[in-house]
Enzyme design. Sequence first.
Site, PDB file in Angstrom:
ATOM      1  N   ARG A 109       0.833  -1.198   0.000  1.00  0.00           N
ATOM      2  CA  ARG A 109       0.000   0.000   0.000  1.00  0.00           C
ATOM      3  C   ARG A 109       0.866   1.245   0.000  1.00  0.00           C
ATOM      4  O   ARG A 109       1.928   1.278   0.612  1.00  0.00           O
ATOM      5  CB  ARG A 109      -0.880   0.049   1.253  1.00  0.00           C
ATOM      6  CG  ARG A 109      -1.903  -1.030   1.279  1.00  0.00           C
ATOM      7  CD  ARG A 109      -2.809  -0.918   2.498  1.00  0.00           C
ATOM      8  NE  ARG A 109      -3.474  -2.180   2.688  1.00  0.00           N
ATOM      9  CZ  ARG A 109      -2.995  -3.158   3.445  1.00  0.00           C
ATOM     10  NH1 ARG A 109      -1.893  -3.001   4.124  1.00  0.00           N
ATOM     11  NH2 ARG A 109      -3.637  -4.297   3.536  1.00  0.00           N
ATOM     12  N   SER A 184       7.823  -5.299   6.402  1.00  0.00           N
ATOM     13  CA  SER A 184       7.395  -6.262   7.427  1.00  0.00           C
ATOM     14  C   SER A 184       8.143  -7.582   7.373  1.00  0.00           C
ATOM     15  O   SER A 184       7.561  -8.648   7.118  1.00  0.00           O
ATOM     16  CB  SER A 184       5.899  -6.495   7.298  1.00  0.00           C
ATOM     17  OG  SER A 184       5.258  -5.260   7.287  1.00  0.00           O
ATOM     18  N   ASP A 237       5.634  -3.733  10.475  1.00  0.00           N
ATOM     19  CA  ASP A 237       4.186  -3.450  10.490  1.00  0.00           C
ATOM     20  C   ASP A 237       3.603  -3.411  11.910  1.00  0.00           C
ATOM     21  O   ASP A 237       2.654  -2.655  12.185  1.00  0.00           O
ATOM     22  CB  ASP A 237       3.389  -4.439   9.605  1.00  0.00           C
ATOM     23  CG  ASP A 237       3.729  -5.903   9.830  1.00  0.00           C
ATOM     24  OD1 ASP A 237       4.603  -6.196  10.654  1.00  0.00           O
ATOM     25  OD2 ASP A 237       3.123  -6.763   9.154  1.00  0.00           O
TER      26      ASP A 237
HETATM   27  C1  BGC Z   1       7.649 -11.254   9.681  1.00  0.00           C
HETATM   28  C2  BGC Z   1       7.384 -10.079  10.575  1.00  0.00           C
HETATM   29  C3  BGC Z   1       6.050  -9.449  10.240  1.00  0.00           C
HETATM   30  C4  BGC Z   1       4.955 -10.499  10.273  1.00  0.00           C
HETATM   31  C5  BGC Z   1       3.589  -9.925   9.931  1.00  0.00           C
HETATM   32  C6  BGC Z   1       6.463 -12.228   9.716  1.00  0.00           C
HETATM   33  O1  BGC Z   1       6.653 -13.261   8.801  1.00  0.00           O
HETATM   34  O2  BGC Z   1       8.815 -11.954  10.077  1.00  0.00           O
HETATM   35  O3  BGC Z   1       8.408  -9.127  10.459  1.00  0.00           O
HETATM   36  O4  BGC Z   1       5.781  -8.433  11.151  1.00  0.00           O
HETATM   37  O5  BGC Z   1       5.267 -11.531   9.359  1.00  0.00           O
HETATM   38  O6  BGC Z   1       3.569  -9.293   8.708  1.00  0.00           O
END
Ligand code: BGC
Length: 495
Positions: A109, A184, A237
């Site tokens: 996004r 993320s 995130d």
């Molecule tokens: C990642 C995280 C992320 C989460 C949700 C996981 O696979 O390692 O960094 O916050 O997914 O998106």
Amino acid sequence: MCGIADRITDCIGLKYVSRAVKAASRQIHRRDPMEECVMIVEQFRKICCTSADVLNLLVNDLVSSMEAGLKTKDSKNSPKMLPSFVENLPNGSEKGSYFALDLGGTNFRILHVELGGRKAKVVKQEVEECSIPEKLKIATGRELFDFIAEKLSTFVRKTHGSTLSNHDWHHHQRKELQLGFTFSFPVDQKSIDGGSLLEWTKGFKCDGVIGENVVQLLEEALARNGLEMKVNVLINDTVGTLAAGRYLYDNTIIAIILGTGTNSAYIESSAALRLKLDESQLPKSTTTVINTEWSYFWSPYLPVTDIDMELLHESPLPGQQQYEKLISGMYLGEIVRRVLQKLQRQSGVFGKSVLSNLANPHSLDARTMSVMHEDESCGLQKVAKVLEENFDIVGTSLELRRLVQTVCDVVCQRAGRLAAVGIVAMLKKIGWDQASTTITIAVDGGLYEHYKKFRGYLFDAMRELLGEKVAENISIVLCKDGSGIGAALLAASHS
Ligand code: BGC
């Protein structure tokens, strides 16, 4: 044991169990396909069962793993507890125009927000969502970042620059375009405005990014697209969601992501990082936000079946992220598909024809699984439709459709209850599990937002673990797009 929803499943299950028991007592050596399947599902259900005792053991294990993660630099099968270097969470007084880029799941996004300070808050908000082509997730890092940069550049010109001349546009860019970047994945940060990728998760596997500063990769891609922006913050995130939650409710202290992947963030004293970071690397502020990366949590108490073990080793990051692979949106449908595949392999219950798509990894996603699970139509017509459209399975009996629905229920119930373990462990970690004051937990992610039965199981288990009274003091709030909006807010509070 597990609330109303479970009792309903018990009733559905009982019919099959009694049938299977009868069959066994008649000493039939060759069971009919349906009986065979009932036995398999029943066994699967037993192993997936999560009693309150098991959940409590898991809560304690997760708390200890988080404590340990705060003290070690390198942790493989436990939460990584990564410092975010966020110094100020937004407090509502932020003003100005900020962009955000939110990358990390099925879609990415781009956002633009105008913040008007305490009274006006968010004056204007524009969002564009683009899905990431599957092939880009395994392309080169340069291709991925170029794709993102091109979309961002088009968006910025559309929302911001159409009225400016070329000269003004360049001047304007340098002065004003400030960006918060939500990325993320686990990132090693030494400051809020940069960090290097530790490893890809959720099926991403782009070459040339691990170990690199992702802000630099983004800035280089933006420059190739003729756009100069200042990346004020790089965040996970969960950290964005915490910021977005805090902006709306000042008693927000924890954020959770339940979407394609899963994770959490909370506020910790910077001193707690003394053993993890060198003195010179410690955050300057007294508190900082920790990205737990709880997806890596592993415990011998996790209720895993042979199917989960296969998935654990045959999915991205083989042997790692056991917790995520039991509860997040990327894996729930896949677990159900693997159970159905086992039923077919061992009994041929879905018919003789070769069901090629049933053998295709990820051919059942969590959204489709929830459609089957939440089908209340008489005759389970939606279950029949999914089986037909996804796997060419036609002419299923109502009994078989019910069994498929039971599989979805078992997988969803375990996931919801294990997600509750995570939340209760976070509360325990910060000493809030007995508290009588109210707090807010901000949640973002499609799994939580769209899967009602998943939410139901999660809430049931939280009440079971905390007791009604404490649970009443916790308000769980959906912060839709919080991960992205939070990036814009943090770009403002760190400008
Ligand atoms: C990642 C995280 C992320 C989460 C949700 C996981 O696979 O390692 O960094 O916050 O997914 O998106």
